[in-house]
Scaffold this active site. Structure first.
Site, short mmCIF file in Angstrom:
data_model
loop_
_atom_site.label_atom_id
_atom_site.label_comp_id
_atom_site.label_asym_id
_atom_site.label_seq_id
_atom_site.Cartn_x
_atom_site.Cartn_y
_atom_site.Cartn_z
N ARG A 179 2.34 12.08 8.16
CA ARG A 179 1.61 12.71 7.23
C ARG A 179 0.50 13.36 7.87
NH1 ARG A 179 2.56 7.43 4.45
NH2 ARG A 179 0.49 6.71 5.12
N ARG A 183 -3.56 20.64 14.52
CA ARG A 183 -3.86 21.97 14.18
C ARG A 183 -4.34 22.77 15.58
NH1 ARG A 183 -7.16 20.35 9.24
NH2 ARG A 183 -5.24 20.31 7.58
N ARG A 255 -1.66 -4.48 3.24
CA ARG A 255 -2.81 -4.43 3.70
C ARG A 255 -3.94 -4.34 2.62
NH1 ARG A 255 -3.00 -6.59 8.51
NH2 ARG A 255 -4.75 -5.28 9.41
N ARG A 285 -13.57 2.32 9.85
CA ARG A 285 -14.40 3.49 9.61
C ARG A 285 -15.51 2.99 9.10
NH1 ARG A 285 -10.87 6.72 5.00
NH2 ARG A 285 -10.89 5.04 3.51
N GLU A 306 -15.39 -0.47 6.90
CA GLU A 306 -14.19 -1.22 6.40
C GLU A 306 -13.47 -1.60 7.38
OE1 GLU A 306 -11.88 1.87 4.68
OE2 GLU A 306 -13.21 2.64 3.27
N TYR A 354 3.34 4.06 -0.96
CA TYR A 354 2.29 5.00 -0.84
C TYR A 354 2.24 6.18 -1.32
CZ TYR A 354 -2.09 6.90 1.04
OH TYR A 354 -3.33 7.59 1.23
N ASP A 356 -0.37 9.40 -3.25
CA ASP A 356 -1.52 10.31 -3.07
C ASP A 356 -1.69 10.24 -4.98
OD1 ASP A 356 -2.30 10.70 -0.75
OD2 ASP A 356 -1.09 12.40 -0.48
#
Length: 386
Positions: A179, A183, A255, A285, A306, A354, A356
């Site tokens: 995922r 680049r 999690r 993060r 977090e 999972y 989006d």
């Protein structure tokens, strides 16, 4: 039982997150009343937003949610209920005392290796760093080493993955890494979808507008019990799949996240999301929420560190783990679910996947339409969770 307009209530929707709200709205616009039953004290599920009392900042209570999609219909749909302001998610990472751009891109590569590669030079350099393998990569680590090579893997991916999942990367499926983009340009937009934005008034206001219909009754602080399913013409269930059966075969692995809140004056870190891949840092993060609404101005800022850990009873489930043991347990629960009449399991928790936000909305739109098309004789799953 009657809805707000006096129509007979035929359908129960369990959960007032995106799945439940979209399904209830689709049914209501077709003239079918429903009750939306939510265990929590608010709508919008894990994308719930609220104003921070101390700073006035719009906070993403369960962590950041950025809307992004290539689905034109879904984009048009959310814009019916909210004004989505343009927003680009640009993530930074602190590695070895330096700040880098994520996802790994040409700037990250040149900065990390102290080079000035052009795109094709960087591509050839990373290809030389990569560790070859035969067939499909069997694990997250194997996929990462093939994709970026050991130096970038160990700097940016390994420590973060261990903290996020609590599992050695060689034991995680390769699909988790697939995922994440790599680049060979200076494009640091975390997502690649054509439509990206943030609801101006927050996600909770958007979901509340979806649920604002005379044929929808919302009941908050109302946990669902599986024995209630027979009281309804049909049930759309977006709660945990294993929870529907009282976890009697065992608990599917998730999690969860803990959040450590702190405030500051002005701008604390200069970006919305700062990752900490170094294994020596216990948090994954830091999110600074005023940056999720750059059209607003605030004198004080609110941030959250977090921490990821295993989800236990009573915790909020965030990320399905779906390792081998979980897959076996999932198959057992799916077999049980297929024997239940009059209940369709939907959403991230109901299908143990999972998802989006845009995919969640797409599947909910399709579920409501399927119900209307077949006259209520629905399968247990609109999308196969296996």
């Amino acid at each position: 039982m009657t809805g707000g307009s006096g129509a007979v209530v035929r359908v129960l929707v369990v959960g007032a997150g995106l799945s439940g709200a979209v399904i209830a709205r689709g049914l209501a616009e077709a003239g079918i009343a429903s009750v939306v039953q939510e265990a929590r004290a608010h709508v919008a599920g894990n994308c719930h937003t609220r104003r921070d009392d101390e700073t006035g900042v719009m906070v993403h209570v369960y962590g950041p949610h950025i809307f992004h999609t290539d689905d034109d219909e879904v984009w048009a749909y959310v814009n019916r209920f909210a004004r989505l302001r343009p927003y680009v998610n640009r993530v930074k990472a602190v590695v070895g005392g330096a700040v880098y751009a994520l996802p790994i891109n040409l700037h990250t590569i040149n900065q990390f290796f102290g080079r000035c590669f052009r795109p094709e030079e960087a591509r050839a350099f990373i290809a030389a760093q990569a560790e070859p393998g035969e067939g499909e990569a069997a694990s997250f680590e194997a996929q990462a080493l093939r994709m970026v090579g050991r130096p970038l893997y160990e700097a940016f991916l390994k420590g973060y993955t261990v903290k996020q999942w609590g599992i050695a990367p060689e034991a995680l499926p390769a699909a988790i890494l697939k995922r994440l983009p790599l680049r060979f340009s200076y494009n640091d937009n975390y997502f690649f979808h054509r439509h990206q934005g943030m609801p101006e008034e927050g996600y909770t206001a958007m979901v509340a507008r979806m649920l604002d219909h005379p044929l929808i009754e919302v009941r908050l602080c109302a946990p669902f019990r599986a024995g209630e399913a027979g009281d309804w013409r049909h049930v759309f269930y977006s709660g945990p799949l294993d929870g529907f059966f009282g976890h009697d075969l065992g608990r599917l692995g998730y999690r969860t996240l803990d959040f450590e809140r702190f405030t500051d004056r002005g701008d604390h870190q200069g970006c919305a999301v700062m990752n900490y891949p170094d294994a020596s840092i216990p948090w994954t993060r830091v999110t600074e929420h005023m940056h999720f609404a750059p059209w607003e101005s605030h004198e004080r800022t609110v941030c959250y560190r977090e921490y990821s850990r295993a989800c236990g009873p009573g915790d909020t489930p965030f990320y399905p783990i779906r390792l081998v043991a979980d897959q076996a347990l999932l198959r057992a629960y799916v077999a049980r679910a297929r024997e239940v009449r009059g209940v369709t399991f939907v959403g991230r928790l109901g299908t143990y996947r999972y998802l989006d936000m845009d995919v969640t909305i797409r599947e909910a739109l399709d579920a409501a339409r399927a119900f209307l098309r077949v006259g209520g004789e629905m399968p247990s799953f609109v999308v196969d969770p296996i």
